[in-house]
Write a protein that holds these residues in place. Structure first.
Motif, PDB file in Angstrom:
ATOM      1  N   GLU A  94      52.229  49.629  41.578  1.00  0.00           N
ATOM      2  CA  GLU A  94      53.420  50.414  41.282  1.00  0.00           C
ATOM      3  C   GLU A  94      54.667  49.623  41.638  1.00  0.00           C
ATOM      4  N   VAL A  95      55.778  50.008  41.012  1.00  0.00           N
ATOM      5  CA  VAL A  95      57.084  49.460  41.370  1.00  0.00           C
ATOM      6  C   VAL A  95      57.816  50.563  42.115  1.00  0.00           C
ATOM      7  N   GLU A  96      58.125  50.300  43.380  1.00  0.00           N
ATOM      8  CA  GLU A  96      58.810  51.287  44.215  1.00  0.00           C
ATOM      9  C   GLU A  96      60.076  50.653  44.790  1.00  0.00           C
ATOM     10  N   ARG A  97      61.215  51.210  44.445  1.00  0.00           N
ATOM     11  CA  ARG A  97      62.507  50.703  44.919  1.00  0.00           C
ATOM     12  C   ARG A  97      62.653  49.204  44.651  1.00  0.00           C
ATOM     13  N   GLY A  98      62.176  48.771  43.472  1.00  0.00           N
ATOM     14  CA  GLY A  98      62.275  47.374  43.081  1.00  0.00           C
ATOM     15  C   GLY A  98      61.227  46.459  43.682  1.00  0.00           C
ATOM     16  N   LEU A  99      60.325  46.987  44.490  1.00  0.00           N
ATOM     17  CA  LEU A  99      59.285  46.168  45.124  1.00  0.00           C
ATOM     18  C   LEU A  99      57.943  46.394  44.440  1.00  0.00           C
ATOM     19  N   LEU A 100      57.152  45.331  44.356  1.00  0.00           N
ATOM     20  CA  LEU A 100      55.810  45.426  43.802  1.00  0.00           C
ATOM     21  C   LEU A 100      54.866  45.884  44.903  1.00  0.00           C
ATOM     22  N   VAL A 101      54.195  47.015  44.673  1.00  0.00           N
ATOM     23  CA  VAL A 101      53.282  47.598  45.658  1.00  0.00           C
ATOM     24  C   VAL A 101      51.891  47.646  45.027  1.00  0.00           C
ATOM     25  N   PRO A 102      50.996  46.726  45.426  1.00  0.00           N
ATOM     26  CA  PRO A 102      49.686  46.670  44.781  1.00  0.00           C
ATOM     27  C   PRO A 102      48.820  47.889  45.081  1.00  0.00           C
ATOM     28  N   ALA A 103      47.977  48.236  44.098  1.00  0.00           N
ATOM     29  CA  ALA A 103      46.958  49.273  44.281  1.00  0.00           C
ATOM     30  C   ALA A 103      45.577  48.624  44.318  1.00  0.00           C
ATOM     31  N   SER A 104      45.356  47.642  43.442  1.00  0.00           N
ATOM     32  CA  SER A 104      44.098  46.900  43.449  1.00  0.00           C
ATOM     33  C   SER A 104      44.361  45.480  42.984  1.00  0.00           C
ATOM     34  N   ALA A 105      43.535  44.578  43.471  1.00  0.00           N
ATOM     35  CA  ALA A 105      43.671  43.168  43.118  1.00  0.00           C
ATOM     36  C   ALA A 105      42.321  42.498  43.279  1.00  0.00           C
ATOM     37  N   ALA A 106      42.151  41.385  42.586  1.00  0.00           N
ATOM     38  CA  ALA A 106      40.905  40.639  42.730  1.00  0.00           C
ATOM     39  C   ALA A 106      41.121  39.191  42.317  1.00  0.00           C
ATOM     40  N   THR A 107      40.266  38.337  42.838  1.00  0.00           N
ATOM     41  CA  THR A 107      40.174  36.955  42.364  1.00  0.00           C
ATOM     42  C   THR A 107      38.717  36.677  42.061  1.00  0.00           C
ATOM     43  N   ASN A 108      38.506  35.961  40.988  1.00  0.00           N
ATOM     44  CA  ASN A 108      37.191  35.464  40.612  1.00  0.00           C
ATOM     45  C   ASN A 108      37.341  33.964  40.504  1.00  0.00           C
ATOM     46  N   SER A 109      36.574  33.226  41.286  1.00  0.00           N
ATOM     47  CA  SER A 109      36.743  31.778  41.279  1.00  0.00           C
ATOM     48  C   SER A 109      35.413  31.065  41.136  1.00  0.00           C
ATOM     49  N   LEU A 110      35.522  29.851  40.644  1.00  0.00           N
ATOM     50  CA  LEU A 110      34.390  28.952  40.522  1.00  0.00           C
ATOM     51  C   LEU A 110      34.842  27.624  41.100  1.00  0.00           C
ATOM     52  N   TRP A 111      34.187  27.160  42.150  1.00  0.00           N
ATOM     53  CA  TRP A 111      34.521  25.905  42.815  1.00  0.00           C
ATOM     54  C   TRP A 111      33.240  25.096  42.937  1.00  0.00           C
ATOM     55  N   GLY A 112      33.163  24.013  42.194  1.00  0.00           N
ATOM     56  CA  GLY A 112      31.983  23.155  42.271  1.00  0.00           C
ATOM     57  C   GLY A 112      30.683  23.883  41.960  1.00  0.00           C
ATOM     58  N   GLY A 113      30.729  24.849  41.052  1.00  0.00           N
ATOM     59  CA  GLY A 113      29.526  25.588  40.685  1.00  0.00           C
ATOM     60  C   GLY A 113      29.278  26.838  41.502  1.00  0.00           C
ATOM     61  N   ASP A 114      30.021  27.036  42.598  1.00  0.00           N
ATOM     62  CA  ASP A 114      29.856  28.225  43.433  1.00  0.00           C
ATOM     63  C   ASP A 114      30.833  29.313  42.995  1.00  0.00           C
ATOM     64  N   LYS A 115      30.307  30.502  42.696  1.00  0.00           N
ATOM     65  CA  LYS A 115      31.143  31.634  42.278  1.00  0.00           C
ATOM     66  C   LYS A 115      31.491  32.488  43.488  1.00  0.00           C
ATOM     67  N   ARG A 116      32.690  33.056  43.470  1.00  0.00           N
ATOM     68  CA  ARG A 116      33.130  33.945  44.540  1.00  0.00           C
ATOM     69  C   ARG A 116      34.051  34.997  43.929  1.00  0.00           C
ATOM     70  N   THR A 117      33.858  36.233  44.315  1.00  0.00           N
ATOM     71  CA  THR A 117      34.732  37.331  43.900  1.00  0.00           C
ATOM     72  C   THR A 117      35.273  38.000  45.155  1.00  0.00           C
ATOM     73  N   THR A 118      36.559  38.211  45.160  1.00  0.00           N
ATOM     74  CA  THR A 118      37.214  38.944  46.249  1.00  0.00           C
ATOM     75  C   THR A 118      37.964  40.107  45.617  1.00  0.00           C
ATOM     76  N   ARG A 119      37.712  41.298  46.104  1.00  0.00           N
ATOM     77  CA  ARG A 119      38.410  42.492  45.606  1.00  0.00           C
ATOM     78  C   ARG A 119      39.124  43.157  46.758  1.00  0.00           C
ATOM     79  N   LEU A 120      40.394  43.506  46.520  1.00  0.00           N
ATOM     80  CA  LEU A 120      41.206  44.221  47.502  1.00  0.00           C
ATOM     81  C   LEU A 120      41.615  45.564  46.932  1.00  0.00           C
ATOM     82  N   ASP A 121      41.479  46.594  47.738  1.00  0.00           N
ATOM     83  CA  ASP A 121      41.959  47.928  47.377  1.00  0.00           C
ATOM     84  C   ASP A 121      42.991  48.345  48.408  1.00  0.00           C
ATOM     85  N   TYR A 122      44.184  48.681  47.908  1.00  0.00           N
ATOM     86  CA  TYR A 122      45.294  49.114  48.759  1.00  0.00           C
ATOM     87  C   TYR A 122      45.322  50.634  48.701  1.00  0.00           C
TER      88      TYR A 122
END
Length: 174
Positions: A94-122
Motif C-alpha cells: 500500500e501507499v500510505e502518506r507517500g510511503l511504500l508499505v509492503p504487504a508481501s514480498a519474495a525473492t527467488n534466486s538461483l546461484w551456481g545451480g542452488d535455488k532459494r526462495t524467501t517469502r516475507l509477509d508484513y
C-alpha cells in the motif's frame, strides 16, 4: 586484478541515474494522492568490455493507494559461465502518506545451480514473518528479534523507493 575504467564507470552511473530518473518520474513524480494509475516496464543490459554481462529489468505499477513491483536480475554470456546468478524479486503493498508499505514480498534466486526462495509477509499488527526454502544449513546467525523487524521494508520496496528519491532529487545520495 583488473582496474575499472573510470570513464565507463562514470558513464554507467550517469546512464543508470538518468534511466532511474525517467522511470521514477514517470511512475512516482506526482503526489500519490493525486496520481492516476501508472505502469512502467524497463529492461537494461550491462556490458563489460563489449561483452554482455548483466541484465536488470523492472515492471512496476502504482495506484494512489497501492503498488506492485517486480525486479529481474541475472548474469549473462561469458560472465554466467563463471558466476551463474539469477534473481526475481517482487513486492506488493500500500501507499500510505507517500510511503511504500509492503504487504508481501519474495525473492527467488538461483546461484551456481542452488535455488532459494524467501517469502516475507508484513502483517497488519506490524509483525513480519519469513519463510525460507530450502531452510539454511548450519545457520549460525542470531535470529532477528521481532521488535527490530517492525517498520522494515523488503528489497523491492527499497529499490522502488530509491528510484523515487533519484527521480525527485536527481541524486544517488539516498
Amino acid at each position: 586484478m583488473r582496474k575499472h575504467n573510470k570513464n565507463s564507470t562514470v558513464l554507467c552511473r550517469h546512464a543508470m541515474t538518468a534511466a532511474a530518473g525517467i522511470a521514477s518520474g514517470m511512475l512516482l513524480a506526482a503526489s500519490p494522492a493525486a496520481a492516476a494509475d501508472r505502469h512502467l516496464t524497463m529492461d537494461f543490459e550491462a556490458y563489460v568490455g563489449g561483452i554482455s554481462a548483466l541484465t536488470v529489468g523492472v515492471d512496476a505499477g502504482l495506484r494512489p493507494d497501492a503498488y506492485n513491483v517486480d525486479f529481474r536480475f541475472g548474469t549473462r554470456g561469458i560472465v554466467s559461465w563463471g558466476v551463474d546468478w539469477k534473481m526475481n524479486a517482487y513486492s506488493r503493498g500500500e501507499v500510505e502518506r507517500g510511503l511504500l508499505v509492503p504487504a508481501s514480498a519474495a525473492t527467488n534466486s538461483l546461484w551456481g545451480g542452488d535455488k532459494r526462495t524467501t517469502r516475507l509477509d508484513y502483517n497488519k499488527d506490524g509483525s513480519v514473518s519469513a519463510k525460507l526454502a530450502p531452510p539454511p544449513d548450519d545457520d549460525d546467525r542470531n535470529p532477528v528479534p521481532d521488535a527490530l523487524k517492525r517498520g522494515t521494508v523488503d528489497i523491492s520496496s527499497a529499490l522502488l523507493g530509491t528510484l523515487e528519491a533519484i527521480g525527485k532529487t536527481g541524486s544517488c545520495d539516498r
